[in-house]
Design a protein around this motif. Structure first.
Motif, PDB file in Angstrom:
ATOM      1  N   TYR A 402       0.853  -1.189   0.000  1.00 40.78           N
ATOM      2  CA  TYR A 402       0.000   0.000   0.000  1.00 40.78           C
ATOM      3  C   TYR A 402       0.890   1.241   0.000  1.00 40.78           C
ATOM      4  O   TYR A 402       1.855   1.327   0.759  1.00 40.78           O
ATOM      5  N   ARG A 403       0.557   2.196  -0.832  1.00 37.69           N
ATOM      6  CA  ARG A 403       1.391   3.381  -1.057  1.00 37.69           C
ATOM      7  C   ARG A 403       2.815   2.966  -1.435  1.00 37.69           C
ATOM      8  O   ARG A 403       3.769   3.699  -1.198  1.00 37.69           O
ATOM      9  N   GLU A 404       2.963   1.778  -2.020  1.00 35.10           N
ATOM     10  CA  GLU A 404       4.254   1.233  -2.424  1.00 35.10           C
ATOM     11  C   GLU A 404       5.197   1.064  -1.234  1.00 35.10           C
ATOM     12  O   GLU A 404       6.418   0.970  -1.415  1.00 35.10           O
ATOM     13  N   CYS A 405       4.639   0.989  -0.033  1.00 34.40           N
ATOM     14  CA  CYS A 405       5.466   0.937   1.176  1.00 34.40           C
ATOM     15  C   CYS A 405       5.024  -0.108   2.195  1.00 34.40           C
ATOM     16  O   CYS A 405       5.880  -0.739   2.827  1.00 34.40           O
ATOM     17  N   PRO A 411       2.649  -6.225  10.176  1.00 36.36           N
ATOM     18  CA  PRO A 411       2.524  -5.053  11.055  1.00 36.36           C
ATOM     19  C   PRO A 411       3.847  -4.407  11.414  1.00 36.36           C
ATOM     20  O   PRO A 411       4.911  -5.033  11.372  1.00 36.36           O
ATOM     21  N   GLN A 412       3.766  -3.120  11.758  1.00 34.63           N
ATOM     22  CA  GLN A 412       4.879  -2.372  12.319  1.00 34.63           C
ATOM     23  C   GLN A 412       6.151  -2.456  11.467  1.00 34.63           C
ATOM     24  O   GLN A 412       7.267  -2.513  11.972  1.00 34.63           O
ATOM     25  N   LEU A 413       5.943  -2.443  10.161  1.00 37.17           N
ATOM     26  CA  LEU A 413       7.061  -2.527   9.217  1.00 37.17           C
ATOM     27  C   LEU A 413       6.691  -1.811   7.923  1.00 37.17           C
ATOM     28  O   LEU A 413       5.548  -1.886   7.468  1.00 37.17           O
ATOM     29  N   VAL A 414       7.674  -1.130   7.357  1.00 38.08           N
ATOM     30  CA  VAL A 414       7.484  -0.448   6.088  1.00 38.08           C
ATOM     31  C   VAL A 414       8.671  -0.759   5.182  1.00 38.08           C
ATOM     32  O   VAL A 414       9.784  -0.973   5.657  1.00 38.08           O
ATOM     33  N   VAL A 415       8.415  -0.835   3.881  1.00 34.65           N
ATOM     34  CA  VAL A 415       9.466  -1.072   2.889  1.00 34.65           C
ATOM     35  C   VAL A 415       9.663   0.215   2.087  1.00 34.65           C
ATOM     36  O   VAL A 415       8.744   0.657   1.393  1.00 34.65           O
ATOM     37  N   LEU A 416      10.820   0.816   2.203  1.00 36.00           N
ATOM     38  CA  LEU A 416      11.134   2.024   1.434  1.00 36.00           C
ATOM     39  C   LEU A 416      12.216   1.708   0.419  1.00 36.00           C
ATOM     40  O   LEU A 416      13.199   1.041   0.744  1.00 36.00           O
ATOM     41  N   GLY A 417      12.027   2.185  -0.804  1.00 30.04           N
ATOM     42  CA  GLY A 417      13.079   2.069  -1.804  1.00 30.04           C
ATOM     43  C   GLY A 417      12.961   0.884  -2.735  1.00 30.04           C
ATOM     44  O   GLY A 417      13.782   0.732  -3.641  1.00 30.04           O
TER      45      GLY A 417
END
Length: 519
Positions: A402-405, A411-417
Motif C-alpha cells: 500500500y502506497r508502495e510501502c 505489522p509495524q514494518l514499512v518497505v522504502l526504496g
C-alpha cells in the motif's frame, strides 16, 4: 515517538532520508548497514557509472548539490560525496552501525493466526499497534558475532539492485561448469574496485550478458581497457530503450511525461469517471508523444537493429530505460563493443553459445549483467514461513504494498526504496516524510481490506501499460498522482505550483516539495 525503538535496515538513499526525518521528529533510530560504506547501491559501482536522472531531479529538497557539481548526470563518486555530506549535515551518520547485517527478523507478541485475522493493520491502523507486538532482529557484525535487537517498528531500506544476484539457470552440462574461463556477476565485479577489475579485463576476451545499466557500464569499462584489439561482446536477450539524455529533437521529454497534463493521458488507480473519460479521449496524444520521442532515440538503434519491441512509454511505465555510458554507440561503430542478439545462451568449454551461430563466442571471462532478485531479498529477511509466503505476493501480481510501502498483513514494518520512480532519491524523500508523519501519529491507515483494494488498482494500472514488466513496481509516469496521495495523507496541499498553467505544464521535481510541512 521519542521513546519508541525504531530500526532502519540499510543506509542507502531511502535509509538516510528516513533517518533524517525521524531525527527531526525527536526519534533516534538505529540504522544497520551491512557494508562498511553508506550509499547503498552507490557504494560499489564501476567508475563509469553515473546518474540515470538529471542532477536537479536527483536531490533532497532541503539539500541542494554543491556549486562545484555542474554535470547534468553526476558520476558515482560525486553521488557518494553528496550522500556523505547529507548524512553528516543532518547527523544521520551518528545513527549508522556499519558492518552490521540483519540476517533475520521475527515478529513476537502476537500469534500468527490472530495477526492474519486482523481487519486493521497492526490491529488498530496505527504505526506501533497496541504495544504488544515487537520485532526481534538477529544482527551479525563483520567478525561474525551475533546479537539480538528489539524494535517497535522496522523500516526496510534494502533496495532491489544489490545483494541477491539473478543468475540464469541452465540444463546440466550447459552452464558455467562447462566453461574453462571465469564467470561472475556484475555485483562481484563492482566489489573488486576499478584497479583490480581493469587488471582482470586487460587483454581478455570478455562477454557480458545483459543490456541494461550494470551490463552497459561493465562493457564500457572493458571497451576502454581493451579497445578493438579485444572487443567486449554483449549477449542481448531483450532490446531496451537506451538514450543519451532526456531531450528528443532538442525538446525536453520531461515536458511530455513529468507534468500534470501528461498524467491526464493515462488511466490512473482510483480515478474518477471524468478523469477516466479524459484519459480515453487523450490516448492518441499519448501515442503521439511516444512516437515523437522514439523517432529521435531510435536513429542510432536502427543502425544496429536494436529498436525495442515495446514503446518508449511502456519502458517509462516500468522504469526500463537507461542513459547510455559515454560514447556507447561510437564504441559499437568502431567495434570495441560487439552485440549478439539471442533470446537464449549456454556455455561450452571455449565460451558462450548463442542462437543462430554454430561456433561459440570465445571468451576468457563471462560477466552476468542480469540484474537482481529484489523479491527474494525481502523474503529472506523474515524467519517466519508465514511472512515469507505473503511478503512479495505471487509472481502473477505486483508486490502487495500500500502506497508502495506497507504490506497490509505485515505489522509495524514499512518497505522504502523497493518501488522505483524516474528519480529515486526525490521519491525516497517524500516517502520518508510520509513515514515520519505516520510514526508520529499524524494519520491512521485504512482497513486491511481497503488497502488491498487500493493495491489491486495499482496492479491493474501496471498490467495495463507495462506489458509483462508489472512486477517492477515503478511509479515513473504517475509520480505526481502518487505524491498527491502522500500529501493528502499528511494533510498537505498537493498543488505545489503557482498558477493553473504552471500546475498543468511545468515539470514537478524536488524543489516543489521544499516547504512540505505535514499538519
Amino acid at each position: 515517538m521519542e521513546k519508541k525503538r525504531v530500526t532502519i535496515v540499510g543506509a542507502g538513499v531511502s535509509g538516510l532520508a528516513a533517518c533524517k526525518h525521524l531525527l527531526e521528529r525527536g526519534c533516534t533510530p538505529v540504522v544497520f548497514e551491512a557494508d562498511t560504506l553508506l550509499g547503498g547501491v552507490w557504494a560499489r559501482t564501476p567508475d563509469c557509472t553515473s546518474l540515470q536522472s538529471e542532477r536537479t531531479m536527483y536531490q533532497y529538497s532541503d539539500f541542494p548539490w554543491p556549486d562545484s557539481v555542474t554535470e547534468v548526470f553526476p558520476n558515482h563518486r560525486q553521488v557518494i560525496d553528496y550522500l556523505h555530506s547529507y548524512a553528516r549535515h543532518f547527523g544521520v551518520i551518528d545513527c549508522v552501525r556499519f558492518g552490521h547485517r540483519v540476517v533475520g527478523m521475527e515478529y513476537a507478541g502476537v500469534a500468527e493466526e490472530e495477526l492474519a485475522a486482523w481487519e486493521e493493520w497492526a490491529g488498530c491502523g496505527e504505526a506501533f499497534g497496541d504495544g504488544v507486538g515487537e520485532w526481534r532482529l538477529t544482527v551479525s557484525d563483520a567478525e561474525g558475532h551475533v546479537q539480538r535487537h528489539v524494535a517497535d517498528f522496522v523500516v526496510l531500506c534494502i533496495g532491489r539492485f544489490s545483494g541477491v544476484p539473478n543468475i540464469p539457470t541452465f540444463p546440466t552440462g550447459k552452464g558455467p561448469e562447462a566453461f574453462d574461463g571465469q564467470v561472475m556477476h556484475t555485483m562481484d565485479y563492482s566489489k573488486m574496485g576499478t584497479k583490480k577489475a581493469n587488471e582482470m579485463l586487460k587483454g581478455k576476451r570478455v562477454t557480458v550478458v545483459g543490456y541494461l545499466k550494470s551490463a552497459l557500464d561493465v562493457a564500457a569499462e572493458c571497451a576502454q581497457v581493451n579497445g578493438t584489439e579485444h572487443p567486449c561482446t554483449m549477449v542481448v536477450r531483450t532490446k531496451h530503450w537506451l538514450i543519451p539524455d532526456y531531450y528528443a529533437w532538442g525538446f525536453p521529454i520531461s515536458n511530455l511525461y513529468l507534468n500534470r497534463f501528461s498524467e491526464f493521458l493515462i488511466h490512473k488507480p482510483g480515478e474518477s469517471f471524468l478523469l477516466s473519460l479524459l484519459a480515453t479521449i487523450l490516448t492518441p496524444l499519448r501515442w503521439l508523444f511516444s512516437k515523437f520521442a522514439e523517432s529521435y532515440y531510435s536513429i542510432p538503434m536502427k543502425k544496429h537493429d536494436m529498436v525495442p519491441e515495446h514503446s518508449l512509454f511502456e519502458a517509462l511505465v516500468a522504469c526500463l530505460i537507461a542513459i547510455t555510458p559515454k560514447d556507447h554507440y561510437k564504441r559499437l561503430d568502431e567495434g570495441s563493443i560487439i552485440l549478439k542478439k539471442s533470446k537464449t545462451f549456454s556455455f561450452c568449454k571455449e565460451g558462450v553459445l548463442v542462437e543462430g551461430e554454430s561456433s561459440p563466442i570465445k571468451s576468457d571471462v563471462v560477466i552476468f549483467g542480469t540484474g537482481f532478485k529484489g523479491d527474494q531479498k525481502i523474503k529472506d529477511m523474515f524467519v517466519s514461513q508465514y511472512f515469507q509466503n505473503i511478503a512479495v505476493g505471487p509472481t502473477s501480481s505486483t508486490l502487495p504494498l500500500y502506497r508502495e510501502c506497507i504490506h497490509p498483513k505485515i505489522p509495524q514494518l514499512v518497505v522504502l526504496g523497493y518501488s522505483e520512480s524516474l528519480a529515486n532519491l526525490y521519491t525516497a524523500e517524500i516517502r520518508a516524510k510520509w513515514l515520519a508523519h505516520f510514526l508520529d501519529g499524524g494519520f491512521r491507515l485504512p482497513s486491511v481490506k481497503a488497502m488491498q483494494s487500493d493495491i489491486l488498482e495499482w496492479e491493474k494500472f501496471m498490467k495495463r501499460y507495462s506489458r509483462g514488466y508489472f512486477r517492477r513496481s515503478c511509479i515513473g509516469v504517475l509520480h505526481i498522482w502518487y505524491n498527491d496521495l502522500l500529501c493528502k495523507d499528511m494533510g498537505c496541499n498537493p498543488r505545489r505550483k503557482n498558477g493553473i498553467f504552471a500546475e498543468l505544464f511545468e515539470v514537478y521535481g524536488p524543489s516543489d516539495y521544499i516547504n512540505l510541512r505535514p499538519k
